[in-house]
Design an enzyme around this catalytic site. Structure first.
Site, PDB file in Angstrom:
ATOM      1  N   TYR A   1      62.929  26.709 -27.092  1.00 57.75           N
ATOM      2  CA  TYR A   1      63.744  27.113 -28.238  1.00 57.75           C
ATOM      3  C   TYR A   1      63.957  25.966 -29.226  1.00 57.75           C
ATOM      4  O   TYR A   1      64.090  26.199 -30.421  1.00 57.75           O
ATOM      5  CB  TYR A   1      65.130  27.585 -27.762  1.00 57.75           C
TER       6      TYR A   1
ATOM      7  N   LYS B   1      58.781  28.673 -13.406  1.00 63.44           N
ATOM      8  CA  LYS B   1      57.365  29.061 -13.438  1.00 63.44           C
ATOM      9  C   LYS B   1      56.582  27.817 -13.024  1.00 63.44           C
ATOM     10  O   LYS B   1      55.675  27.346 -13.725  1.00 63.44           O
ATOM     11  CB  LYS B   1      56.987  29.562 -14.848  1.00 63.44           C
TER      12      LYS B   1
ATOM     13  N   ASP C   1      58.244  35.801 -13.145  1.00 65.33           N
ATOM     14  CA  ASP C   1      57.654  37.150 -13.126  1.00 65.33           C
ATOM     15  C   ASP C   1      58.172  37.934 -11.917  1.00 65.33           C
ATOM     16  O   ASP C   1      58.541  39.110 -12.010  1.00 65.33           O
ATOM     17  CB  ASP C   1      56.117  37.103 -13.160  1.00 65.33           C
TER      18      ASP C   1
ATOM     19  N   ASP D   1      66.834  34.184 -21.595  1.00 67.99           N
ATOM     20  CA  ASP D   1      66.937  35.156 -22.689  1.00 67.99           C
ATOM     21  C   ASP D   1      66.374  36.490 -22.230  1.00 67.99           C
ATOM     22  O   ASP D   1      66.989  37.549 -22.407  1.00 67.99           O
ATOM     23  CB  ASP D   1      66.157  34.631 -23.901  1.00 67.99           C
TER      24      ASP D   1
ATOM     25  N   ASP E   1      68.587  40.165 -20.686  1.00 64.21           N
ATOM     26  CA  ASP E   1      68.519  41.505 -21.280  1.00 64.21           C
ATOM     27  C   ASP E   1      68.187  42.539 -20.199  1.00 64.21           C
ATOM     28  O   ASP E   1      68.759  43.626 -20.175  1.00 64.21           O
ATOM     29  CB  ASP E   1      67.450  41.574 -22.383  1.00 64.21           C
TER      30      ASP E   1
END
Ligand code: IPM
Ligand code: MG
Length: 356
Positions: A135, A190, A222, A246, A250
């Site tokens: 970001y 990851k 994942d 992020d 959601d």
């Protein structure tokens, strides 16, 4: 106590109005100061985070934030788009620790798109690092591709990065949060592909030595996305980087049936914070009086708990929300047959009347 109130765009002003109503009904003398932010900031002074708004946020004891963004600003250059306001506030106020709880209220079990046995009783906490990662990493931009089969073409690029201290401080926050709950922490990374997240994982393992009472496990992002919809109740506290947080937050929000229910807190090292609903500005329903104000009202409760140290008032608000749900009041996003459909302001009024 001085609270900076930044309603923003879309449904922001309507939902913040309800949270302000609830705050005013608590019987404390808060000093509430309003300022424009996002598209509203751009309209007022040509920048999504006007200098006076930033100054107010820096001076206040806490910030209550609505939401920013509207399609009509999509063609502005990136630095002037509404989203830059929230990114700028996070960076300037050093709000590196983002708490995103996903709680399923028993009354809303039917509102989830998942089977109720998968989600009933869900209570997980996502802790998202908020001021690092891809970001904010530099360099970023569009340049000429230096080599490979696309050499000479334009390429877009960003930089994923975490400094050791950044990972350490969010890891401490996460272990301490886990200590207050079920003492289980999942660090999402990851590490199988990305250097940044192998590094993340190594640091988290090192910080774990200081919290032997917490059980730590690691999961690739994942797989975490899959497990969140397969068996979400297996999680308790999740800690992850800015980008993965992020996305996962959601998904976690939707498990509860409505993203309109979920508050969030973004804290600095001293528990000064910015409080906002986890959802966005929903320009498609703005101004219609149908948006769900509960996430913002619950964000105000988090503000009382974390930044203003008014635990009892936070409990009062949370209990009032539970009681209006138990009475069957629903905004359209969480409406089910047999319930009473109410609008934004009616829901706010109902919470006020349910305060004890
Ligand atoms: C969020 C939002 C923001 C983010 C946007 C509005 C910049 O999606 O708070 O999750 O990506 O962090
Ligand atoms: Mg998001």
């Amino acid at each position: 106590m001085k609270i900076a109130v930044l309603p923003g765009d879309g449904i922001g002003p309507e939902i913040v109005e309800q949270a302000v109503k609830v705050l005013k009904a608590l019987g404390e003398s808060f000093e509430l100061e309003f300022a424009p932010v996002g598209g509203a900031g751009y309209e007022a002074s040509g920048h999504p985070l006007p200098e006076s708004t930033l100054k107010l946020a820096l001076d206040a004891d806490a910030v209550l934030f609505g939401s920013v963004g509207d399609w009509k600003y999509d063609n502005l250059e990136r630095a002037l788009r509404p989203e830059q306001a929230i990114l700028g506030l996070r960076k300037n106020l050093n709000l590196f620790a983002n708490f995103r709880p996903a709680i399923l209220y028993p009354e809303l079990a039917g509102a989830s798109t998942l089977k109720s046995e998968v989600v009933s009783g869900l209570d997980i906490l996502i802790i998202r690092e908020l001021t690092g990662d891809i970001y904010f990493g530099q360099p970023r931009g569009v340049r000429e591709c230096p080599d490979g089969p696309f050499k000479g073409q334009r390429e877009g690029f960003d930089t994923m990065r975490y400094a050791e201290g950044e990972v350490r401080r969010i890891a401490h926050v996460a272990f301490q949060a886990a200590q207050k709950r079920s003492k289980r922490l999942t660090s999402v990374d990851k590490a199988n592909v990305l250097e940044t997240f192998q590094f993340w994982k190594d640091i988290v393992i090192d910080v774990h030595k200081e919290y032997p009472d917490v059980a730590l496990d690691h999961m690739y992002v994942d797989n975490a996305a899959m497990q969140l919809v397969r068996a979400p109740k297996k999680f308790d506290v999740i800690v992850t980087g800015n980008m993965f947080g992020d996305i996962l937050s959601d998904a976690a929000a939707m498990l509860t049936g409505s993203i309109g229910m979920l508050p969030s807190a973004s804290l600095d090292a001293n528990n000064k914070g910015l409080y906002e609903p986890s959802h966005g500005s929903a320009p498609d329903i703005a101004g219609k009086g149908i948006a769900n104000p509960l996430a913002t009202i619950l964000s105000a409760a988090m503000m009382l708990r974390y930044s203003l140290k008014m635990e009892a008032h936070a409990d009062r608000i949370e209990n009032a929300v539970k009681s209006v749900l138990a009475k069957g009041l629903r905004t359209p996003d969480i409406f089910e047959d047999g319930c009473t459909k109410v609008g934004t302001a009616e829901m706010g009024d109902a919470v006020v009347s349910a305060l004890v």
